[in-house]
Enzyme design. Sequence first.
Site, PDB file in Angstrom:
ATOM      1  N   ASP A   1      34.323  30.486  -3.580  1.00 57.40           N
ATOM      2  CA  ASP A   1      34.411  31.461  -2.491  1.00 57.40           C
ATOM      3  C   ASP A   1      33.155  31.431  -1.624  1.00 57.40           C
ATOM      4  O   ASP A   1      33.231  31.596  -0.396  1.00 57.40           O
ATOM      5  CB  ASP A   1      34.600  32.869  -3.058  1.00 57.40           C
ATOM      6  CG  ASP A   1      35.976  33.058  -3.680  1.00 57.40           C
ATOM      7  OD1 ASP A   1      36.848  32.206  -3.445  1.00 57.40           O
ATOM      8  OD2 ASP A   1      36.173  34.069  -4.385  1.00 57.40           O
TER       9      ASP A   1
ATOM     10  N   ASN B   1      35.985  24.438  -7.640  1.00 54.22           N
ATOM     11  CA  ASN B   1      36.474  25.600  -8.400  1.00 54.22           C
ATOM     12  C   ASN B   1      36.535  25.299  -9.892  1.00 54.22           C
ATOM     13  O   ASN B   1      36.191  26.148 -10.724  1.00 54.22           O
ATOM     14  CB  ASN B   1      37.864  26.006  -7.888  1.00 54.22           C
ATOM     15  CG  ASN B   1      37.803  26.780  -6.585  1.00 54.22           C
ATOM     16  OD1 ASN B   1      36.829  27.472  -6.315  1.00 54.22           O
ATOM     17  ND2 ASN B   1      38.837  26.646  -5.760  1.00 54.22           N
TER      18      ASN B   1
ATOM     19  N   ASP C   1      39.976  20.365   6.596  1.00 52.73           N
ATOM     20  CA  ASP C   1      40.266  20.584   5.168  1.00 52.73           C
ATOM     21  C   ASP C   1      39.092  20.062   4.355  1.00 52.73           C
ATOM     22  O   ASP C   1      38.608  18.937   4.562  1.00 52.73           O
ATOM     23  CB  ASP C   1      41.549  19.848   4.766  1.00 52.73           C
ATOM     24  CG  ASP C   1      42.006  20.232   3.373  1.00 52.73           C
ATOM     25  OD1 ASP C   1      42.764  21.199   3.251  1.00 52.73           O
ATOM     26  OD2 ASP C   1      41.587  19.550   2.411  1.00 52.73           O
TER      27      ASP C   1
ATOM     28  N   GLU D   1      41.555  25.946   1.286  1.00 48.05           N
ATOM     29  CA  GLU D   1      40.373  25.325   1.890  1.00 48.05           C
ATOM     30  C   GLU D   1      40.670  24.751   3.272  1.00 48.05           C
ATOM     31  O   GLU D   1      39.924  23.915   3.778  1.00 48.05           O
ATOM     32  CB  GLU D   1      39.834  24.200   0.978  1.00 48.05           C
ATOM     33  CG  GLU D   1      40.759  23.013   0.804  1.00 48.05           C
ATOM     34  CD  GLU D   1      41.753  23.177  -0.339  1.00 48.05           C
ATOM     35  OE1 GLU D   1      42.257  22.169  -0.835  1.00 48.05           O
ATOM     36  OE2 GLU D   1      42.026  24.336  -0.751  1.00 48.05           O
TER      37      GLU D   1
END
Length: 561
Positions: free
Chosen positions: A435, A426, A418, A461
């Site tokens: 992305d 973001n 993770d 993620e």
Amino acid sequence: MAVTVVLCTVPEAQARPIAPSCQATAALPAASARTGSPEPHWFCDGRIADFRAPRVLLRFDLPRSGPHPAFFTTRAGSFGRIEISVVDRGGTVRSARYTMDEAELIGSGLNFVLPLPEVTDRSDHIVVAMDDGWAAPLVSDARLVASVDEVRWPYETMLALAAICGLLCMPLLFDLAFYRILKAPFLLWHLTSVLGMLALTLVSSGLVLHLADLTLTQVSFLLPLTSCIGVGAAAIFAADLFEKGCLPERTRRLLRYFAGVTVVTSLAQMSRIPALREHGSDIFYLAFLPLIALFCVALAQAIVRGSRAARYQLVACMPLWAVSLQRILTNVGFGDVPQDQIFAFSAAVAFQLVVTSLGAADRFMILKHERDRARAQSLAMEQMAERDPLTGLLNRRAIEARFAELQRQGFDTMALIDLDHFKRVNDRHGHQVGDHVLRVCAQVLRADGDRHAIALRLGGEEFMLLLRGLRARERAEHLRRAITQRVAAEVEGLEAPVTASMGVIEMPREGLEGTTFADLYARADMLLYEAKEAGRNRTMHERLTLFGSGGPRTTRGTAAA
């Protein structure tokens, strides 16, 4: 082309057969005795007597010179009885009576012969009385011959017909081979039609007598039977062959219906029911006319709607229709002499089946292409359903169902990864940059190679690695650290390095057969949570080992950046 020329050339006999000089029709002797029927009226102008009459009389005037005839011969067909009388100039009469079972079939051209009573130099004429005939060629083809060899067709003609029968075997192999690949019903109907036409050619030419010892009764059954199989199956084949949307469903149903009608009328002709004798032959032949007309309508409809298969059928059927129509019309009374035209008919059948096979092959290739394209689309959809569209990695659905098999293949290490504080990326840089980070992370996790590691994106993620082979945990740790380096090198403008936390569980090769993907995922997720709680950018790992009957034990460890 050479074969067709041979077939369409009627062979000349070795000696000239004697044709009837006069013909007449009459009632059967028993009926004449009861009703007092008048003497038969002879006509000697070349007309053919109506075979539908209870009794047909044929008078053969004998020549004054040349060899004496020894046999009566005509085209194979059903009859009740034939009586042959040799009349001498002094009035002496010698007679012989025959049934169908006593007729001798000739295997070179489908004729039969009956021996004549003794013919001498004093014999003037011969009268043949044929009772209860079922087909016009019985009368029209009647002759007297001196030798059976005069009845036989030339060797070259029979060889050409045998070559045609061999040619008809090729579509059979084609249909069987293609049906194994594409289970299309029209291939089976084409196979049935070819079998029927092949059998009809063998029977009508007499070649079948070289393969089996058949009687005239059996051959008389086989002629209408093979006809109805070949024509009926061809009609259903056409109904199934034409592309969807190119033929109205009503026309498809009518083709199948009239195919059934021809089968019924053929079976009736084959059964030789006495009540049907007078008009049975007419019904048998005329039943094919509406089917031919309907087939013409179906072809027109299909061609107008753009059918490729219909164009092949049109080319294939034109010669056969021409020969068949002449054969049908002359056998029901339109014309002076019935014309079966076995040579031309066999050549037309061969041409029709070869061209039809090409049409079926073309249709097969189109259907196979459509099937392969549908399969490819289905596979693509399945792959899309099993892959993450952003990174191209497999998703949980793709692995979970086959996890047990992967375990048997040696994938014994599960790593759950993770990205730390990914939401900040973001929020500060936008989803486009986020992305990009995810795609770089996916490229890193693929680096270990598909043979020894499988990378998944579980969502957001969160990623997973399934690994096998030596030093699997160390390899997973190396990839986790490589994420930070690759993201920093390839994604510009980030304010802070992107790190990752990981939970790794190593499973024993044996002993966890009942453990599911969900169970191990939950355990790895717990280790990932512990890594997050311990400060992130680190790995928590656990090795499961089996210890006697007390179940699995664990060895835990931590690796920090």
